[in-house]
Scaffold this motif. Structure first.
Motif, short mmCIF file in Angstrom:
data_model
loop_
_atom_site.label_atom_id
_atom_site.label_comp_id
_atom_site.label_asym_id
_atom_site.label_seq_id
_atom_site.Cartn_x
_atom_site.Cartn_y
_atom_site.Cartn_z
N ASP A 153 0.85 -1.19 0.00
CA ASP A 153 0.00 0.00 0.00
C ASP A 153 0.89 1.24 0.00
OD1 ASP A 153 -2.35 1.80 0.79
OD2 ASP A 153 -3.28 -0.18 0.89
N HIS B 117 -3.97 6.11 3.43
CA HIS B 117 -4.61 4.90 2.90
C HIS B 117 -4.04 3.62 3.51
CE1 HIS B 117 -5.80 1.92 -0.19
NE2 HIS B 117 -6.85 2.72 -0.38
N VAL C 150 -5.80 0.87 6.16
CA VAL C 150 -5.90 -0.56 5.85
C VAL C 150 -5.25 -1.40 6.96
CG1 VAL C 150 -5.01 -2.33 4.27
CG2 VAL C 150 -6.10 -0.26 3.35
N ASN D 150 -2.10 -8.33 1.48
CA ASN D 150 -3.29 -7.52 1.22
C ASN D 150 -2.96 -6.46 0.18
OD1 ASN D 150 -6.16 -6.79 2.43
ND2 ASN D 150 -5.11 -4.89 1.90
N SER E 71 -4.98 -3.54 -1.47
CA SER E 71 -6.13 -2.65 -1.67
C SER E 71 -5.78 -1.69 -2.80
CB SER E 71 -6.45 -1.90 -0.38
OG SER E 71 -6.97 -2.79 0.60
N LEU E 72 -5.58 -2.26 -3.98
CA LEU E 72 -5.14 -1.48 -5.13
C LEU E 72 -5.60 -2.17 -6.41
CD1 LEU E 72 -2.48 -3.28 -6.23
CD2 LEU E 72 -1.44 -2.21 -4.25
N SER E 73 -5.63 -1.36 -7.48
CA SER E 73 -6.03 -1.86 -8.80
C SER E 73 -4.98 -1.44 -9.81
CB SER E 73 -7.37 -1.26 -9.23
OG SER E 73 -8.39 -1.64 -8.38
N ALA F 222 -8.79 -5.78 -3.24
CA ALA F 222 -10.03 -5.04 -3.43
C ALA F 222 -10.59 -5.35 -4.80
CB ALA F 222 -9.75 -3.54 -3.29
N ASN G 248 -13.28 -0.10 -7.37
CA ASN G 248 -14.33 0.90 -7.11
C ASN G 248 -14.86 1.43 -8.44
OD1 ASN G 248 -13.57 0.47 -4.47
ND2 ASN G 248 -12.52 2.43 -4.24
N THR H 209 -13.77 -0.61 -1.58
CA THR H 209 -13.36 -2.00 -1.53
C THR H 209 -11.96 -2.12 -0.91
OG1 THR H 209 -12.60 -1.90 -3.84
CG2 THR H 209 -14.83 -2.70 -3.44
N SER H 210 -11.22 -0.98 -0.88
CA SER H 210 -9.93 -0.97 -0.17
C SER H 210 -10.10 -1.29 1.30
CB SER H 210 -9.27 0.42 -0.26
OG SER H 210 -8.69 0.61 -1.52
N GLN H 211 -11.23 -0.91 1.87
CA GLN H 211 -11.49 -1.18 3.29
C GLN H 211 -12.09 -2.58 3.48
OE1 GLN H 211 -11.65 2.08 1.97
NE2 GLN H 211 -9.80 2.20 3.19
#
Ligand SMILES: [Ca+2]
Ligand SMILES: [Ca+2]
Ligand SMILES: [Ca+2]
Ligand SMILES: [Ca+2]
Length: 501
Positions: free
Chosen positions: A132, A173, A177, A232, A234-236, A261, A264, A325-327
Motif C-alpha cells: 500500500d 490509505h 488498511v 493484502n 487494496s489497489l487496482s 479489493a 471501485n 473495496t480498499s477497506q
C-alpha cells in the motif's frame, strides 16, 4: 501535524469552526486562491490590488494562501488567471473516540470479531504484508503489531529511502488498511479484525496513492522472501500485466494467501489483481449488508466485507473514515489471519494444510447474501469471523417452547469438518439433526437421539467431504418446556468414546 480534511468528523468540525471564525473576522476572509499557472508577479499584484495579504505561495500546486476583503473575493474569483477561490477551512485532527473499540470498528463487530477475540483467537504472530502507501508504525493503536518492511516507490527525481516505508499519503490509505487488519485491542481508538497479527509495511504506492506494476511485483517478491503468510492489496492496476499475474501466481504457489479489493467501478468489472485466479476479490458492503454503490461486480467476486464508513487509524495518532473495496479487502485478510492462528484444517483433503485450505474455509464460513449461493455481487457471501469461533467450540441450550417442534429448532452454520456433538438431555424425548448443504437437505443424520430420562448422550459425527458450508438444524421433540444442552467441538482427533455419564 498533517492535514486530513476528508473524514466525516473533520468535515463536521470544519463547518462549525468556520461559522465561528467567519463572525469573528468581520470584513476579511482567509482563502486559498488556485491559479491556472504558477503564481508570479501578476498574481501577487492581483492580491495586493485588492488590498489582500499573501500568506504563502505554494509550489506543490499553483496556488496561494491569502486573506482578502469580503467584497473583493467575487471579483478575484472571476479573474481569468484564477481557477477558483475557496475558503481556508479549519482542519482538526480527529481524536481517538473514547469507549468501545467494537462500536468504533463497526465492521469488526459486524462480522463477529468480538466473539472470536473473546476466545483469545486474535491472529497472534501471523505475518501480513500490506502492499500500500506505507504504514505509520508509530501510531499508538498499531505500534506493537506494525513492522516496517520495504519501500519500492521511485519518484521521477530519484529513489526514495528504501528503508522508510512509513505512510506519506494524503488520506493515510495504508495506515487505514493496516488498522482494519491489526489495530490493537487496547481499550482505545479502534480494534482490528486480528488485533495480534503482524502487519508489515510494504510501500508500493506513492503519497498520491499511485504506483507501478514493477513496484508491486517487487513488493510481492519481498513478501515471499520474508515469510509473509498473507498479502493484502487494496489497489487496482489500470492495464493488465502478465508479469503481475505471474508474480501473484508464484506467491500463491509459495503458500501465501492473496487478498485484493474488487475495485471501485460502479457496476464495473472486477479489477486486477483481484480478478486474477490466484487472488481473492472482495466487494464492499454497508451495515445493512447491501453492496456499496461504487463496488465493482462480476463473476470473479469471491467474498464481500464491510467497506462503507470504516473508521480506522490515520497518520499522527489520529483516526479517519474511509469507504471502498480498499477497506473491505483487509477485513478478509484479518479473518484469514484468525483462521491461521486458530488452526487450519485440510479441507480439500490433499494431505497438506495450506493457503488453499484457508481460502476454502473463508468461502465455507461466509454468510450467503443476495441471490442464493455464489453470486456476482457478494461471491460466496459476507466474510464471517464468527465461523472461526465455531471451529473449536460451540454450545447452546435447545428448548421446546411450543407444540410445533420445527418452530423451536436451532440452526448452526458449520464449516466442513469432523465434530463431536454432545447432547445433555433434560426431559426431551428426541433431538433430531438435519444437515443442509447450500440450503438443500443433504441428509438426516442416521440416528435420532432417544432419551430415557436425564442421561447425557454423546455421538460423534463426521460432517466432512465437499467444500460447501453446512447448516445443521437441531429439532427438539417431546415435552413442552423440555431442554437439552448441545455442545459441538471440532477436531480431527476426536475419539469415538463411550457415552459420557
Ligand atoms: Ca485500539
Ligand atoms: Ca480472483
Ligand atoms: Ca489441503
Ligand atoms: Ca449469494
Amino acid at each position: 501535524m498533517k492535514c486530513r480534511p476528508y473524514g466525516a468528523h473533520v468535515l463536521l468540525f470544519a463547518i462549525i469552526y468556520f461559522a465561528l471564525l467567519g463572525s469573528a473576522m468581520g470584513g476579511e476572509r482567509a482563502v486559498i486562491i488556485r491559479y491556472h499557472q504558477r503564481p508570479g508577479p501578476s498574481e501577487e499584484a492581483l492580491v495586493h490590488g485588492a488590498r489582500g495579504k499573501i500568506r504563502h505561495t505554494y509550489h506543490v500546486i499553483p496556488a496561494m494562501a491569502a486573506t482578502l476583503p469580503e467584497q473583493e473575493i467575487a471579483n478575484i474569483a472571476k479573474n481569468p488567471r484564477v481557477a477558483y477561490v475557496e475558503n481556508d477551512s479549519i482542519v482538526t485532527a480527529v481524536e481517538p473516540l473514547p469507549g468501545d473499540e467494537y462500536v468504533n470498528s463497526w465492521g469488526v463487530a459486524h462480522i463477529g470479531g468480538e466473539a472470536v477475540h473473546a476466545r483469545n483467537i486474535k491472529g497472534a504472530g501471523v505475518k501480513i504484508a500490506v502492499l500500500d502507501t506505507g504504514i505509520d508504525c508509530t501510531h499508538e493503536d498499531l505500534s506493537n503489531n506494525c513492522r516496517s518492511g520495504a519501500n519500492f516507490v521511485e519518484y521521477f527525481g530519484g529513489v526514495t529511502d528504501p528503508a522508510n516505508s512509513s505512510d506519506d499519503s494524503w488520506n493515510s490509505h495504508g495506515t487505514n488498511v493496516a488498522g482494519i487488519i491489526a489495530a490493537e485491542q487496547n481499550g482505545t481508538g479502534v480494534v482490528g479484525v486480528a488485533p495480534e497479527a503482524e502487519v508489515h509495511a510494504v510501500k508500493v504506492l506513492d503519497g498520491g496513492g499511485r504506483g507501478k506494476a514493477s513496484w508491486v511485483i517487487a513488493g510481492i517478491e519481498w513478501a515471499v522472501a520474508n515469510n509473509m503468510r498473507i498479502i493484502n492489496m487494496s489497489l487496482s492496476i489500470e492495464e493488465d500485466s502478465q508479469a503481475f499475474e505471474e508474480a501473484c501466481n508464484a506467491a500463491e504457489a509459495a503458500g501465501l494467501l492473496l487478498v485484493a479489493a474488487a475495485g471501485n467501478i460502479e457496476n464495473g468489472p472486477v479489477t486486477k489483481p483481484a480478478a486474477y485466479s490466484s487472488v481473492i476479490a472482495v466487494t464492499a458492503t454497508n451495515r445493512a449488508n447491501q453492496l456499496w454503490y461504487l463496488s465493482s461486480i462480476g463473476p470473479e467476486v469471491e467474498l464481500a466485507a464491510p467497506g462503507v464508513s470504516i473508521f480506522s487509524t490515520s497518520q499522527g495518532n489520529s483516526y479517519d473514515v474511509l469507504s471502498g473495496t480498499s477497506q473491505a479487502a483487509p477485513h478478509v485478510a484479518g479473518v484469514a489471519a484468525l483462521i491461521m492462528s486458530a488452526g487450519v484444517d485440510d479441507v480439500d483433503e490433499d494431505g497438506d494444510t495450506d493457503n488453499k485450505d484457508v481460502r476454502l474455509m473463508l468461502q465455507n464460513m461466509a454468510r450467503d447474501l443476495g441471490d442464493s449461493g455464489l453470486d456476482v455481487l457478494f461471491g460466496y457471501g459476507l466474510v464471517n469471523a464468527a465461523g472461526v469461533a465455531a471451529i473449536d467450540e460451540m454450545s447452546f441450550r435447545l428448548t421446546k417452547l411450543g407444540t410445533r417442534p420445527a418452530a423451536n429448532a436451532k440452526t448452526v452454520d458449520l464449516p466442513i469438518g469432523e465434530y463431536k456433538i454432545t447432547i445433555t438431555n433434560d426431559n426431551l424425548r428426541t433431538v433430531e439433526c438435519r444437515v443442509y448443504k447450500d440450503g438443500v437437505l443433504s441428509r438426516r443424520l442416521s440416528r435420532t437421539f432417544i432419551f430415557g430420562g436425564h442421561k447425557p448422550q454423546e455421538v460423534v459425527w463426521n460432517l466432512g467431504a465437499g467444500n460447501i458450508a453446512l447448516e445443521v438444524v437441531f429439532v427438539p421433540r417431546g415435552e413442552v418446556g423440555g431442554t437439552a444442552q448441545v455442545s459441538i467441538v471440532r477436531g480431527l482427533d476426536v475419539t469415538y468414546g463411550a457415552p459420557r455419564r
